[in-house]
Design a protein around this motif. Structure first.
Motif, PDB file in Angstrom:
ATOM      1  N   PHE A  61     -23.032   7.451 -39.347  1.00  0.00           N
ATOM      2  CA  PHE A  61     -23.920   7.970 -38.295  1.00  0.00           C
ATOM      3  C   PHE A  61     -23.626   9.452 -38.061  1.00  0.00           C
ATOM      4  N   ALA A  62     -22.327   9.793 -37.964  1.00  0.00           N
ATOM      5  CA  ALA A  62     -21.909  11.186 -37.714  1.00  0.00           C
ATOM      6  C   ALA A  62     -22.274  12.063 -38.909  1.00  0.00           C
ATOM      7  N   GLU A  63     -22.099  11.517 -40.118  1.00  0.00           N
ATOM      8  CA  GLU A  63     -22.394  12.287 -41.346  1.00  0.00           C
ATOM      9  C   GLU A  63     -23.865  12.684 -41.367  1.00  0.00           C
ATOM     10  N   LYS A  64     -24.711  11.736 -40.973  1.00  0.00           N
ATOM     11  CA  LYS A  64     -26.162  11.995 -40.957  1.00  0.00           C
ATOM     12  C   LYS A  64     -26.492  13.009 -39.852  1.00  0.00           C
ATOM     13  N   ALA A  65     -25.871  12.839 -38.672  1.00  0.00           N
ATOM     14  CA  ALA A  65     -26.155  13.736 -37.532  1.00  0.00           C
ATOM     15  C   ALA A  65     -25.722  15.171 -37.830  1.00  0.00           C
ATOM     16  N   HIS A  66     -24.598  15.328 -38.546  1.00  0.00           N
ATOM     17  CA  HIS A  66     -24.068  16.680 -38.838  1.00  0.00           C
ATOM     18  C   HIS A  66     -24.581  17.246 -40.172  1.00  0.00           C
TER      19      HIS A  66
ATOM     20  N   THR B 216     -14.484  26.942 -42.938  1.00  0.00           N
ATOM     21  CA  THR B 216     -13.771  26.823 -44.229  1.00  0.00           C
ATOM     22  C   THR B 216     -14.732  26.645 -45.385  1.00  0.00           C
ATOM     23  N   GLY B 217     -16.018  26.350 -45.061  1.00  0.00           N
ATOM     24  CA  GLY B 217     -17.005  26.099 -46.104  1.00  0.00           C
ATOM     25  C   GLY B 217     -17.195  24.618 -46.397  1.00  0.00           C
ATOM     26  N   ASP B 218     -16.336  23.766 -45.790  1.00  0.00           N
ATOM     27  CA  ASP B 218     -16.448  22.318 -46.002  1.00  0.00           C
ATOM     28  C   ASP B 218     -17.578  21.754 -45.146  1.00  0.00           C
ATOM     29  N   PRO B 219     -18.185  20.613 -45.596  1.00  0.00           N
ATOM     30  CA  PRO B 219     -19.190  19.954 -44.748  1.00  0.00           C
ATOM     31  C   PRO B 219     -18.553  19.597 -43.399  1.00  0.00           C
ATOM     32  N   TYR B 220     -19.325  19.648 -42.305  1.00  0.00           N
ATOM     33  CA  TYR B 220     -18.768  19.468 -40.957  1.00  0.00           C
ATOM     34  C   TYR B 220     -18.076  18.117 -40.777  1.00  0.00           C
ATOM     35  N   ILE B 221     -18.573  17.075 -41.481  1.00  0.00           N
ATOM     36  CA  ILE B 221     -18.051  15.718 -41.300  1.00  0.00           C
ATOM     37  C   ILE B 221     -16.553  15.629 -41.659  1.00  0.00           C
ATOM     38  N   THR B 222     -16.047  16.593 -42.453  1.00  0.00           N
ATOM     39  CA  THR B 222     -14.611  16.555 -42.811  1.00  0.00           C
ATOM     40  C   THR B 222     -13.729  16.691 -41.567  1.00  0.00           C
TER      41      THR B 222
ATOM     42  N   VAL C 273      -9.774  14.146 -37.807  1.00  0.00           N
ATOM     43  CA  VAL C 273      -9.341  13.751 -36.457  1.00  0.00           C
ATOM     44  C   VAL C 273      -9.056  12.247 -36.429  1.00  0.00           C
ATOM     45  N   ALA C 274      -9.943  11.464 -37.068  1.00  0.00           N
ATOM     46  CA  ALA C 274      -9.746  10.005 -37.124  1.00  0.00           C
ATOM     47  C   ALA C 274      -8.462   9.673 -37.888  1.00  0.00           C
ATOM     48  N   ASN C 275      -8.146  10.449 -38.938  1.00  0.00           N
ATOM     49  CA  ASN C 275      -6.912  10.229 -39.701  1.00  0.00           C
ATOM     50  C   ASN C 275      -5.668  10.481 -38.851  1.00  0.00           C
ATOM     51  N   ILE C 276      -5.726  11.533 -38.012  1.00  0.00           N
ATOM     52  CA  ILE C 276      -4.590  11.834 -37.120  1.00  0.00           C
ATOM     53  C   ILE C 276      -4.380  10.677 -36.146  1.00  0.00           C
ATOM     54  N   LEU C 277      -5.497  10.121 -35.617  1.00  0.00           N
ATOM     55  CA  LEU C 277      -5.398   8.998 -34.676  1.00  0.00           C
ATOM     56  C   LEU C 277      -4.940   7.721 -35.384  1.00  0.00           C
ATOM     57  N   THR C 278      -5.256   7.607 -36.674  1.00  0.00           N
ATOM     58  CA  THR C 278      -4.799   6.446 -37.446  1.00  0.00           C
ATOM     59  C   THR C 278      -3.275   6.462 -37.581  1.00  0.00           C
TER      60      THR C 278
ATOM     61  N   ALA D 248     -13.715   9.349 -32.318  1.00  0.00           N
ATOM     62  CA  ALA D 248     -13.239  10.520 -33.078  1.00  0.00           C
ATOM     63  C   ALA D 248     -14.286  10.947 -34.105  1.00  0.00           C
ATOM     64  N   MET D 249     -14.889   9.962 -34.771  1.00  0.00           N
ATOM     65  CA  MET D 249     -15.948  10.265 -35.758  1.00  0.00           C
ATOM     66  C   MET D 249     -17.158  10.925 -35.090  1.00  0.00           C
ATOM     67  N   LEU D 250     -17.441  10.492 -33.850  1.00  0.00           N
ATOM     68  CA  LEU D 250     -18.670  10.930 -33.160  1.00  0.00           C
ATOM     69  C   LEU D 250     -18.412  12.026 -32.127  1.00  0.00           C
ATOM     70  N   HIS D 251     -17.160  12.554 -32.043  1.00  0.00           N
ATOM     71  CA  HIS D 251     -16.806  13.361 -30.864  1.00  0.00           C
ATOM     72  C   HIS D 251     -17.597  14.657 -30.715  1.00  0.00           C
ATOM     73  N   ASP D 252     -18.267  15.123 -31.787  1.00  0.00           N
ATOM     74  CA  ASP D 252     -19.033  16.371 -31.666  1.00  0.00           C
ATOM     75  C   ASP D 252     -20.545  16.163 -31.693  1.00  0.00           C
ATOM     76  N   VAL D 253     -21.005  14.914 -31.789  1.00  0.00           N
ATOM     77  CA  VAL D 253     -22.455  14.733 -31.965  1.00  0.00           C
ATOM     78  C   VAL D 253     -23.265  15.081 -30.716  1.00  0.00           C
ATOM     79  N   ILE D 254     -22.721  14.802 -29.523  1.00  0.00           N
ATOM     80  CA  ILE D 254     -23.456  15.143 -28.284  1.00  0.00           C
ATOM     81  C   ILE D 254     -23.562  16.660 -28.156  1.00  0.00           C
ATOM     82  N   GLU D 255     -22.457  17.326 -28.487  1.00  0.00           N
ATOM     83  CA  GLU D 255     -22.372  18.776 -28.302  1.00  0.00           C
ATOM     84  C   GLU D 255     -23.161  19.559 -29.360  1.00  0.00           C
ATOM     85  N   ASP D 256     -23.054  19.124 -30.633  1.00  0.00           N
ATOM     86  CA  ASP D 256     -23.577  19.940 -31.739  1.00  0.00           C
ATOM     87  C   ASP D 256     -24.841  19.414 -32.406  1.00  0.00           C
TER      88      ASP D 256
END
Length: 702
Positions: free
Chosen positions: A29-34, A41-47, A52-57, A69-77
């Motif tokens: 869902f986040a990948e599609k939204a972003h 850095t030039g990386d796709p935003y979903i990285t 963040v999810a990896n740090i929480l894991t 964590a996956m969705l934390h920027d979708v409301i804002e961006d």
């Protein structure tokens, strides 16, 4: 680059298939939204959400936190709303995402105010669900790891904010590993050259120290083996920012900081910790005054360990930390260890319960602070790591920041105790409320039923709770005093139109309030009381009078001053008015009425500039308050002359507040003295008494 497949594999160690499926769905869902968005850095935003999810894991956080964590920027961006997230996933996930989202709709006057309001919103969400701050901390950690791509100025700003706020929050939550990484990354961003030089020096020192570390470690293991104690012995590495801070604060060279060797001994049970302590104290020489028992009395963030400093046989200082495996987990991961090692039948850990009480304090601060800047200022104060442990008379322990005073302690006990405190007994001795407290002291607060907070306390209190409660009380008190004074001034002005407040037509009052943006009559009265509006002009509009209308002479009748008007009537220090003096008031915006004697030069200047702001005053018959008077005294220098002067003043029921030496020569001294008196007659009696003293040459009222 981490992928969703790598994350899936990691999650299988502690989540079930259904929960993993929900996390993966949130990722897509986040990948599609972003889509189409890229990071600096030039990386796709979903990285970024994936990292963040990896740090929480790593912390074994629950699936709802990972989805947030996956969705934390979708409301804002992106164009996704909170309601859509709740519908697509769950209310819980939507709340977590909203908690870490910045406020986009409101326009702020400054960047600092916007930052403060965003932090306030996040802190408030955190008090409802601690996972909000853990997601934000992980988000900030990944941003810090990729900070090198930012402009130098932005890099420094973000790193400074991390050092000032996020690292202390991680410390407060007991998350040592995250705090250390924050500090080192921020250090590299703010002082790249210093970090590089210290890093090189540490590498060099590490090679020289290897042999010594191995020898001492073997000695410790041998010592514990002899005592039949099973333990893990680890050498402790100092991190760069900690070395830099110690060099800066203690003014020590790098060699002195690196001279100290740190070890951690990890055992199975609490009682084994104390056995280890006895064994190492027996084997090495303990340094007096360097032992701390954080197991019996945990730190404010729940940290537990025994700390001791020893001298090895070669004279090298050894810093030792002794703790259990559980304490080790808590020390490194703090509140996150609640998820990492949680079991349903276990009671709350010290870290968890202390975090709850800290969040409760945040909630109290939020309810009583006026604006977001004040709230964040108080939160920062509460995040200071140095603490003092103070005992109540019943033996309970209160944790306070270093430098806290008896007033801070009173508010820590209870808000009402703080509001009504008048003195304190520290270890049985009567002490001033401004006395800074030290660990281990027992403090008893003395209260009085009619006591109220003193504005002067704001000059020395250090805790957010004390500062917020004092300000809250003073604001509330100021409003009450201003409304009462405003009502008296308006009633007096309306009296000249043969009217009172109750006689005014309702529609005219409502129209006046609406036309000036007031919600209620008290708001208008408050504005009159603090001097922002002039009562005669308001009265004329409310009475519906025209300029040529007849008015009674009663308008010139003076307003009676009782001395109990509170914060809205103050007495000018240029002329020290007393009951019995002829007085005039000056309406000062924000301060209410300032009382002057009619002969005061400052008042005469005000009357020339703005006569409409001057108001006739008189003293009420029942004035009982004490007032300040000032005298200029010329006296002959003699031994004990000041004591004689003070005794004479005291005998007549007065008290000297201040004595300033204006001039002095070998024979004559001129003093400016301020003292408390009841009225002019009381002051006249004091002057008469002082004139009878041999050493007094001349005396007059200032």
């Amino acid at each position: 680059m981490p992928t969703i497949h790598n994350l899936e594999k990691r999650l299988r160690s502690y989540l079930d298939d259904e929960q993993i499926g929900q996390v993966v769905r949130a990722y897509h869902f986040a990948e599609k939204a972003h889509e189409g968005q890229y990071r600096r850095t030039g990386d796709p935003y979903i990285t970024h959400p994936l990292a963040v999810a990896n740090i929480l894991t790593d912390m074994h956080m629950d699936h709802a936190s990972l989805m947030a964590a996956m969705l934390h920027d979708v409301i804002e961006d992106t164009g996704v709303s909170k309601e859509q997230l709740a519908e697509e996933f769950s209310e819980e996930v939507a709340e977590l995402v909203d908690g870490v989202s910045k406020i986009a709709q409101i326009k702020f006057e400054s960047k600092a105010e916007q930052q403060a309001e965003n932090l306030r919103k996040m802190m408030l969400a955190m008090t409802r669900d601690i996972r909000v701050i853990l997601i934000k901390l992980a988000d900030r950690l990944h941003n810090m790891r990729t900070l090198h791509v930012m402009r130098a100025e932005k890099r420094r700003r973000i790193a400074t904010e991390t050092l000032e706020l996020y690292a202390p929050i991680a410390f407060r939550l007991g998350m040592y590993n995250m705090r250390v990484e924050y500090e080192d990354l921020a250090f590299h961003a703010i002082y790249p050259m210093r970090a590089k030089l210290i890093g090189q020096a540490v590498k060099k020192a590490r090679g020289n120290r290897k042999e010594i570390l191995t020898t001492i470690k073997s000695s410790l293991e041998h010592c514990l083996e002899e005592e039949g104690i099973e333990a893990r012995v680890l050498g402790r590495e100092k991190h760069l920012f900690s070395i830099y801070s110690k060099m800066k604060e203690q003014h020590k060279p790098f060699a002195d900081i690196m001279d100290v060797f740190g070890f951690r001994i990890i055992v199975d049970r609490v009682d084994t910790c104390y056995r280890v302590l006895g064994a190492v104290h027996n084997y090495f020489t303990p340094i007096p005054g360097r032992f701390k028992d954080y197991i019996a009395i945990p730190k404010a963030n729940g940290y537990q360990s025994l700390h001791t400093t020893l001298k090895a046989r070669s004279g090298i200082p050894l810093e030792m930390q002794i703790r259990t495996e559980e304490m080790e987990a808590m020390a490194n991961n703090g509140i996150a260890a609640h998820w990492l090692y949680k079991s349903d039948d276990e009671p709350g850990t010290p870290t968890h319960s202390r975090t709850q009480s800290w969040m409760q304090r945040l909630l109290e601060l939020q309810q009583k602070t006026g604006n977001s800047m004040e709230f964040i200022e108080n939160v920062k104060v509460d995040l200071f790591p140095d603490e003092a442990y103070i005992f109540t008379p019943k033996g309970d322990i209160k944790e306070l920041p270093g430098g806290a005073t008896a007033v801070d302690f009173a508010y820590a006990v209870h808000t009402n105790v703080g509001n009504k405190c008048v003195a304190a007994r520290i270890d049985g001795k009567l002490s001033a409320l401004s006395t800074p407290l030290e660990s281990g002291q027992t403090v008893k607060i003395i209260t009085a039923p009619n006591a109220t907070p003193n504005p002067a306390w704001l000059n020395f209190v250090v805790t957010g709770k004390a500062r917020t409660n004092i300000r809250h009380f003073l604001k509330h008190q100021q409003r009450e005093d201003a409304v009462e004074l405003g009502q008296r001034l308006l009633e007096k002005a309306l009296h000249s139109y043969d009217m009172g407040l109750d006689d005014l037509p309702i529609e005219r009052v409502v129209s006046e309030l609406a036309g000036n943006g007031y919600f209620e009559l008290d708001d208008l009265l408050e504005d009159i009381g603090i001097g922002n509006r002039l009562a005669p002009l308001v009265a004329r509009k409310l009475a519906g009078a025209r300029d040529d209308d007849e008015r009674h002479e009663d308008d010139r009748k003076p307003l009676a001053i009782r001395g109990s008007e509170g914060l809205m009537v103050s007495y000018a220090k240029c002329c020290y008015a007393l009951p019995g003096d002829t007085i005039i008031g000056h309406l000062s915006a924000g301060r209410g009425i300032v009382v002057h004697r009619d002969s005061c030069k400052n008042l005469l200047a005000e009357m020339r500039n703005a006569p409409e702001k001057c108001i006739a005053l008189s003293w009420d018959k029942d004035v009982e308050q004490e007032y300040t008077a000032a005298l200029r005294i010329e006296l002959i220098n003699k031994r004990g002359v000041l004591a004689t002067l003070a005794n004479s003043v005291s005998e007549l029921g007065s008290n000297i507040d201040t004595i300033d030496m204006a001039e002095k020569d070998p024979t004559l001294t001129i003093l400016n003295v301020t003292m408390t008196v009841k009225d002019r007659i009381h002051l006249a009696r004091i002057i008469k008494k002082l004139r009878t003293l041999d050493s007094i040459v001349r005396i007059h009222r200032l």
